[in-house]
Scaffold this motif. Structure first.
Motif, PDB file in Angstrom:
ATOM      1  N   THR A 113      61.245  -1.824 106.095  1.00 28.89           N
ATOM      2  CA  THR A 113      61.085  -3.669 106.717  1.00 28.89           C
ATOM      3  C   THR A 113      59.713  -3.924 106.698  1.00 28.89           C
ATOM      4  OG1 THR A 113      63.431  -3.868 106.788  1.00 28.89           O
ATOM      5  CG2 THR A 113      62.566  -5.470 107.299  1.00 28.89           C
ATOM      6  N   TYR A 114      58.891  -4.798 105.840  1.00 29.98           N
ATOM      7  CA  TYR A 114      57.539  -4.999 106.091  1.00 29.98           C
ATOM      8  C   TYR A 114      57.618  -5.905 107.287  1.00 29.98           C
ATOM      9  CZ  TYR A 114      55.284  -2.164 102.794  1.00 29.98           C
ATOM     10  OH  TYR A 114      55.228  -0.904 102.064  1.00 29.98           O
ATOM     11  N   ASP A 115      56.662  -6.135 108.082  1.00 27.83           N
ATOM     12  CA  ASP A 115      56.085  -7.334 109.406  1.00 27.83           C
ATOM     13  C   ASP A 115      57.122  -8.540 109.004  1.00 27.83           C
ATOM     14  OD1 ASP A 115      55.566  -5.316 110.555  1.00 27.83           O
ATOM     15  OD2 ASP A 115      53.365  -6.095 110.438  1.00 27.83           O
ATOM     16  N   LYS A 164      62.493  -6.315 103.214  1.00 36.52           N
ATOM     17  CA  LYS A 164      62.472  -5.037 102.794  1.00 36.52           C
ATOM     18  C   LYS A 164      62.799  -3.824 101.471  1.00 36.52           C
ATOM     19  CE  LYS A 164      67.268  -3.180 104.605  1.00 36.52           C
ATOM     20  NZ  LYS A 164      66.944  -2.137 105.659  1.00 36.52           N
ATOM     21  N   ALA A 165      61.258  -3.138 101.675  1.00 34.65           N
ATOM     22  CA  ALA A 165      61.263  -2.516 100.335  1.00 34.65           C
ATOM     23  C   ALA A 165      61.451  -1.440 100.066  1.00 34.65           C
ATOM     24  CB  ALA A 165      59.615  -2.315 100.225  1.00 34.65           C
ATOM     25  N   LEU A 166      62.015  -0.615 101.178  1.00 34.96           N
ATOM     26  CA  LEU A 166      62.975   0.420 101.437  1.00 34.96           C
ATOM     27  C   LEU A 166      64.258  -0.213 101.313  1.00 34.96           C
ATOM     28  CD1 LEU A 166      60.749   3.445 101.518  1.00 34.96           C
ATOM     29  CD2 LEU A 166      61.374   2.317  99.232  1.00 34.96           C
ATOM     30  N   PRO A 226      61.004  -3.092  88.283  1.00 39.34           N
ATOM     31  CA  PRO A 226      59.610  -4.564  88.207  1.00 39.34           C
ATOM     32  C   PRO A 226      58.769  -4.355  89.157  1.00 39.34           C
ATOM     33  CG  PRO A 226      62.085  -5.618  89.249  1.00 39.34           C
ATOM     34  CD  PRO A 226      61.933  -3.739  88.115  1.00 39.34           C
ATOM     35  N   ASN A 227      57.661  -5.030  88.913  1.00 36.65           N
ATOM     36  CA  ASN A 227      56.851  -5.177  90.179  1.00 36.65           C
ATOM     37  C   ASN A 227      57.619  -5.991  91.731  1.00 36.65           C
ATOM     38  OD1 ASN A 227      55.031  -4.344  88.638  1.00 36.65           O
ATOM     39  ND2 ASN A 227      54.243  -6.998  87.438  1.00 36.65           N
ATOM     40  N   GLY A 228      57.493  -5.223  92.407  1.00 38.60           N
ATOM     41  CA  GLY A 228      57.675  -5.018  94.085  1.00 38.60           C
ATOM     42  C   GLY A 228      59.115  -4.946  94.116  1.00 38.60           C
ATOM     43  N   ALA A 229      58.984  -3.841  92.815  1.00 39.90           N
ATOM     44  CA  ALA A 229      60.711  -2.928  93.919  1.00 39.90           C
ATOM     45  C   ALA A 229      60.642  -2.584  94.477  1.00 39.90           C
ATOM     46  CB  ALA A 229      61.465  -2.673  92.266  1.00 39.90           C
ATOM     47  N   GLY A 230      60.194  -2.122  95.187  1.00 36.32           N
ATOM     48  CA  GLY A 230      59.184  -0.748  96.352  1.00 36.32           C
ATOM     49  C   GLY A 230      59.295   0.481  95.900  1.00 36.32           C
ATOM     50  N   LYS A 231      58.451   0.693  94.830  1.00 39.31           N
ATOM     51  CA  LYS A 231      58.174   2.121  93.934  1.00 39.31           C
ATOM     52  C   LYS A 231      57.074   2.605  94.818  1.00 39.31           C
ATOM     53  CE  LYS A 231      57.465   0.467  90.147  1.00 39.31           C
ATOM     54  NZ  LYS A 231      57.753  -0.643  89.656  1.00 39.31           N
TER      55      LYS A 231
HETATM   56  P1  ADP Z   1      56.691  -1.922  93.390  1.00 32.51           P
HETATM   57  O1  ADP Z   1      55.541  -0.745  93.648  1.00 32.51           O
HETATM   58  O2  ADP Z   1      58.111  -1.079  92.583  1.00 32.51           O
HETATM   59  O3  ADP Z   1      55.658  -3.179  92.420  1.00 32.51           O
HETATM   60  P2  ADP Z   1      56.058  -2.025  96.508  1.00 32.51           P
HETATM   61  O4  ADP Z   1      56.270  -1.237  96.916  1.00 32.51           O
HETATM   62  O5  ADP Z   1      54.187  -2.311  95.874  1.00 32.51           O
HETATM   63  O6  ADP Z   1      56.844  -2.517  95.032  1.00 32.51           O
HETATM   64  O7  ADP Z   1      56.206  -3.325  97.073  1.00 32.51           O
HETATM   65  C1  ADP Z   1      57.937  -3.703  97.376  1.00 32.51           C
HETATM   66  C2  ADP Z   1      57.738  -4.762  98.521  1.00 32.51           C
HETATM   67  O8  ADP Z   1      57.300  -4.925  99.752  1.00 32.51           O
HETATM   68  C3  ADP Z   1      57.226  -6.245  97.557  1.00 32.51           C
HETATM   69  O9  ADP Z   1      57.341  -7.351  98.011  1.00 32.51           O
HETATM   70  C4  ADP Z   1      55.876  -6.147  97.861  1.00 32.51           C
HETATM   71  O10 ADP Z   1      55.164  -7.699  98.524  1.00 32.51           O
HETATM   72  C5  ADP Z   1      56.222  -6.052  99.698  1.00 32.51           C
HETATM   73  N1  ADP Z   1      54.986  -5.200 100.679  1.00 32.51           N
HETATM   74  C6  ADP Z   1      54.205  -3.928  99.185  1.00 32.51           C
HETATM   75  N2  ADP Z   1      53.487  -3.745 100.663  1.00 32.51           N
HETATM   76  C7  ADP Z   1      53.259  -4.195 101.483  1.00 32.51           C
HETATM   77  C8  ADP Z   1      52.666  -4.700 102.719  1.00 32.51           C
HETATM   78  N3  ADP Z   1      51.985  -3.828 103.268  1.00 32.51           N
HETATM   79  N4  ADP Z   1      53.111  -6.139 103.902  1.00 32.51           N
HETATM   80  C9  ADP Z   1      53.982  -7.157 103.148  1.00 32.51           C
HETATM   81  N5  ADP Z   1      54.687  -6.779 101.813  1.00 32.51           N
HETATM   82  C10 ADP Z   1      54.545  -5.679 101.572  1.00 32.51           C
END
Ligand code: ADP
Ligand code: MG
Length: 291
Positions: A11-13, A17-19, A36-41
């Motif tokens: 979970t980012y700050d 919740k990215a994973l 899709p974009n934002g999935a967490g890849k």
């Molecule tokens: P993808 O590569 O599938 O597009 P990301 O892993 O880049 O997905 O991002 C997953 C989620 O985490 C998104 O909602 C993104 O906005 C958020 N995110 C990614 N990096 C950060 C970060 N450094 N700080 C806060 N949120 C982040």
């Protein structure tokens, strides 16, 4: 060789919740991480590459615990990040030679053979004397692969390499990956279903930090058999169809009518049976029509 991910959480700050409790086993071959974009890849790939710590979870490459031994992991890792690298104004052949020297390949003959081989498989032989900084996006991506392969990596992670490439460059890039895929673990992320269709023997669909489906593309398509239906409708009928059916996609015909594709257990009135495609799999799971 096997990569074993269990209970991976991040979970980012900002609270994203990215994973979200990722469990995933990946074996030798070409693995597509589709979402899709934002999935967490990218988060997942950076975490496997030991560039970012998860909050929780274990990642094993065979017996190697990569969170405990990041240096060991990096020795066998090839990682191509999503952002293009910034390259100096030096020709590709010189730059590869330079990186090979840094890698400790001190024999000039060995270095020359290696560089030639890498330029050949990445289809950059003809452009070897051009400055990498003048390369197109696709050429830079292929150069990135050449540079990565200098390490002779066992685990290769390539993050959305085809995003932004034109069709011809995309095709060349996929062909390069196809060449190297067979005896490594290659994890390849994309939001383009056709990339996975053309290249991957195994895949996962990811969204909102979760793995929605883990399957081979072939099995995933065959599992949808008998559940995909299609009908030609008018533009005006789209809205009511969206309310009535589990709509996967709509696409226009030249006469401005639309092909509607839906997911359903039984044949809806007026629909024809359709052959399932990987695109249908993607939308079925993204929309939660099946889990
Ligand atoms: P993808 O590569 O599938 O597009 P990301 O892993 O880049 O997905 O991002 C997953 C989620 O985490 C998104 O909602 C993104 O906005 C958020 N995110 C990614 N990096 C950060 C970060 N450094 N700080 C806060 N949120 C982040
Ligand atoms: Mg990404």
């Amino acid at each position: 060789m096997q990569l074993n991910i269990s209970n991976l959480n991040k979970t980012y700050d900002n609270g994203v919740k990215a994973l979200d409790n990722i469990d995933l086993t990946i074996s030798t071959g070409m693995f597509g991480l589709l979402g899709p974009n934002g999935a967490g890849k990218s988060t997942m790939m950076r975490t496997i590459a030991t560039l970012q710590d998860p909050d929780e979870g274990t990642i094993l490459l065979d017996d190697l615990d990569i969170r405990e031994s990041p240096i060991e992991l990096r020795k066998v890792l090839g990682y191509l990040p999503q952002e293009f690298g910034v390259y100096p104004n030096i020709s590709a052949v010189e730059l590869l030679n330079y990186f090979a020297t840094l890698k400790g390949i001190s024999s000039k003959k060995e270095r020359g053979e290696m560089v030639k081989y890498l330029l050949e498989i990445t289809n950059l032989m003809d452009a070897r004397k051009k400055s990498v900084s003048s390369y197109s996006g696709g050429m830079k991506q292929r150069f990135g692969i050449a540079q990565m392969l200098l390490n002779n990596p066992k685990l290769i992670i390539v993050d959305e390499p085809t995003a932004g490439l034109d069709p011809a460059e995309r095709r060349r890039f996929l062909n390069v990956l196809r060449e190297i895929g067979s005896d490594h673990i290659v994890i390849f992320s994309t939001h383009i279903v056709e990339d996975v269709q053309e290249l991957c023997n195994d895949m996962a669909i990811m969204n909102q930090g979760k793995i929605l489906l883990r399957s081979s593309p072939l099995d995933a398509v065959s599992d949808l058999g008998g559940h995909i239906w299609t009908k030609v409708i008018s533009k005006e009928e789209v809205e009511s169809a969206t309310g009535t059916y589990q709509v996967l996609s709509t696409s226009y015909n030249p006469d401005n009518s639309l092909n509607l594709r839906v997911y359903a257990d039984h044949q809806p009135d007026g629909f024809n049976t359709a052959t399932a495609e990987l695109q249908d799999v993607y939308f079925t799971y993204l929309n939660g029509f099946k889990s």
